[in-house]
Motif scaffolding. Structure first.
Motif, PDB file in Angstrom:
ATOM      1  N   PRO A  48       0.808  -1.198   0.000  1.00  0.00           N
ATOM      2  CA  PRO A  48       0.000   0.000   0.000  1.00  0.00           C
ATOM      3  C   PRO A  48       0.851   1.263   0.000  1.00  0.00           C
ATOM      4  N   GLY A  49       0.250   2.360  -0.371  1.00  0.00           N
ATOM      5  CA  GLY A  49       0.945   3.628  -0.346  1.00  0.00           C
ATOM      6  C   GLY A  49       1.024   4.167   1.059  1.00  0.00           C
ATOM      7  N   PRO A  50       1.673   5.293   1.247  1.00  0.00           N
ATOM      8  CA  PRO A  50       1.838   5.826   2.589  1.00  0.00           C
ATOM      9  C   PRO A  50       0.535   6.345   3.154  1.00  0.00           C
ATOM     10  N   THR A  51       0.020   5.648   4.140  1.00  0.00           N
ATOM     11  CA  THR A  51      -1.208   6.060   4.802  1.00  0.00           C
ATOM     12  C   THR A  51      -1.050   5.826   6.289  1.00  0.00           C
ATOM     13  N   ALA A  52      -1.845   6.502   7.086  1.00  0.00           N
ATOM     14  CA  ALA A  52      -1.743   6.320   8.519  1.00  0.00           C
ATOM     15  C   ALA A  52      -3.053   6.647   9.182  1.00  0.00           C
ATOM     16  N   GLU A  53      -3.335   5.953  10.278  1.00  0.00           N
ATOM     17  CA  GLU A  53      -4.562   6.234  11.009  1.00  0.00           C
ATOM     18  C   GLU A  53      -4.383   5.813  12.442  1.00  0.00           C
ATOM     19  N   SER A  54      -4.910   6.583  13.378  1.00  0.00           N
ATOM     20  CA  SER A  54      -4.766   6.254  14.784  1.00  0.00           C
ATOM     21  C   SER A  54      -5.834   6.939  15.597  1.00  0.00           C
ATOM     22  N   THR A  55      -6.027   6.444  16.794  1.00  0.00           N
ATOM     23  CA  THR A  55      -6.957   7.102  17.691  1.00  0.00           C
ATOM     24  C   THR A  55      -6.640   6.748  19.122  1.00  0.00           C
ATOM     25  N   ALA A  56      -6.908   7.674  20.016  1.00  0.00           N
ATOM     26  CA  ALA A  56      -6.889   7.349  21.427  1.00  0.00           C
ATOM     27  C   ALA A  56      -8.277   6.862  21.813  1.00  0.00           C
ATOM     28  N   ASP A  57      -8.352   6.035  22.844  1.00  0.00           N
ATOM     29  CA  ASP A  57      -9.650   5.551  23.287  1.00  0.00           C
ATOM     30  C   ASP A  57     -10.405   6.680  23.966  1.00  0.00           C
ATOM     31  N   LEU A 203     -12.150  -4.338  10.733  1.00  0.00           N
ATOM     32  CA  LEU A 203     -10.706  -4.335  10.936  1.00  0.00           C
ATOM     33  C   LEU A 203      -9.999  -5.208   9.897  1.00  0.00           C
ATOM     34  N   VAL A 204     -10.509  -6.413   9.686  1.00  0.00           N
ATOM     35  CA  VAL A 204      -9.906  -7.322   8.709  1.00  0.00           C
ATOM     36  C   VAL A 204     -10.050  -6.748   7.300  1.00  0.00           C
ATOM     37  N   ASN A 205     -11.244  -6.311   6.947  1.00  0.00           N
ATOM     38  CA  ASN A 205     -11.452  -5.766   5.599  1.00  0.00           C
ATOM     39  C   ASN A 205     -10.597  -4.527   5.351  1.00  0.00           C
ATOM     40  N   HIS A 206     -10.483  -3.663   6.353  1.00  0.00           N
ATOM     41  CA  HIS A 206      -9.698  -2.436   6.205  1.00  0.00           C
ATOM     42  C   HIS A 206      -8.223  -2.752   5.974  1.00  0.00           C
ATOM     43  N   GLU A 207      -7.655  -3.588   6.842  1.00  0.00           N
ATOM     44  CA  GLU A 207      -6.229  -3.874   6.729  1.00  0.00           C
ATOM     45  C   GLU A 207      -5.913  -4.694   5.480  1.00  0.00           C
ATOM     46  N   GLY A 213      -3.585  -2.690  -1.797  1.00  0.00           N
ATOM     47  CA  GLY A 213      -3.086  -1.467  -2.410  1.00  0.00           C
ATOM     48  C   GLY A 213      -3.962  -0.248  -2.259  1.00  0.00           C
ATOM     49  N   LEU A 214      -4.965  -0.316  -1.400  1.00  0.00           N
ATOM     50  CA  LEU A 214      -5.910   0.788  -1.253  1.00  0.00           C
ATOM     51  C   LEU A 214      -5.508   1.713  -0.111  1.00  0.00           C
ATOM     52  N   GLY A 215      -5.796   2.993  -0.284  1.00  0.00           N
ATOM     53  CA  GLY A 215      -5.520   3.986   0.742  1.00  0.00           C
ATOM     54  C   GLY A 215      -6.788   4.422   1.453  1.00  0.00           C
TER      55      GLY A 215
END
Length: 245
Positions: A48-57, A203-207, A213-215
């Motif tokens: 995949p290309g450069p992507t990022a995602e995060s969150t605090a609870d 979660l599985v589908n996203h990762e 190769g999807l962003g």
């Protein structure tokens, strides 16, 4: 959820040069994907290309009725149990064959074969990626694989996802491996409260979408279904939760 397991003596391995997390720490710059699978026979999928995602609870998150009663340790040995579950893709699904192996870190109170069964149920569903791309997923147990899906302790997830900062909380896709944070797998997120199965499906589908190769994409509008490649763990931004592509 503890059962009898097959144990692999292979460690989950050292992280590679890049990563695409399901949710990274707050506004750091995106980091590229890539921790290699620990099996040299594994064929790599599209990075995949450069992507990022995060969150605090979020504070005061409601408890989820189907959360595992077993505590998740913060760290583990890096050694994994390999699921022996096997299932070929449905005959009507055509396209590139992706052979999937499932591993669970030894210290995680999760049955590898249960994880593999759930992952196969998700990825072989007609609503998943085979309906969007010419791809099919065969679950091969301990055999030669193209993609490995792992459920890991938070500390091991951080190591596998480095240099992306997953902060002990979140998941990532790294080249030919999907590294799922054990806290997320067992506990979900508030926006999927009461529907842990739905969150695991997302979660599985996203990762795996990153592996293909999807962003990332944004919420298309209030009340509309959230795209599966939206960073839903951040929050739904007015969209309705949706775990399918």
């Amino acid at each position: 959820m503890i059962g009898s397991y097959h144990t692999s003596t292979s460690p989950t391995g050292a992280p590679g040069p890049s990563a695409t997390p399901e949710n990274p720490p707050a506004p750091a710059q995106p980091a590229p994907d890539g921790a290699p699978a620990d099996d040299p026979a594994a064929a790599s999928g599209p990075a995949p290309g450069p992507t990022a995602e995060s969150t605090a609870d979020p504070a005061g998150a409601a408890p989820q009725k189907d959360v595992t009663p077993e505590p998740v340790p913060q760290s583990g040995s890096g050694q994994v149990r390999v699921a022996q579950f096997t299932r070929a893709a449905p005959a009507e699904q055509q396209g590139r064959r992706v052979r999937v192996r499932v591993e669970v870190e030894n210290e995680m109170p999760v049955d590898p074969d249960q994880v593999a069964t759930q992952a196969a149920t998700i990825l072989q569903d007609k609503r998943s990626w085979p309906s969007k791309q010419k791809v099919r997923f065969d679950f091969v147990g301990g055999g030669t694989h193209d993609l490995v899906i792992r459920v890991l302790t938070p500390a091991t997830t951080d190591k596998r996802c480095y240099p992306l900062r997953t902060n002990g909380r979140v998941s990532c896709s790294t080249g030919s491996a999907v590294n799922l944070n054990g806290h997320r797998w067992t506990g979900g997120i508030p926006d999927y409260a009461g529907d842990l199965t739905g969150y695991r499906t997302y979660l599985v589908n996203h990762e795996v979408g990153h592996y293909l190769g999807l962003g990332h994409v944004e919420c298309p509008g209030r009340g509309q279904p959230a795209p599966v490649m939206m960073q839903q763990t951040y929050g739904l931004d007015g969209c309705a939760r949706n775990p399918w592509p």
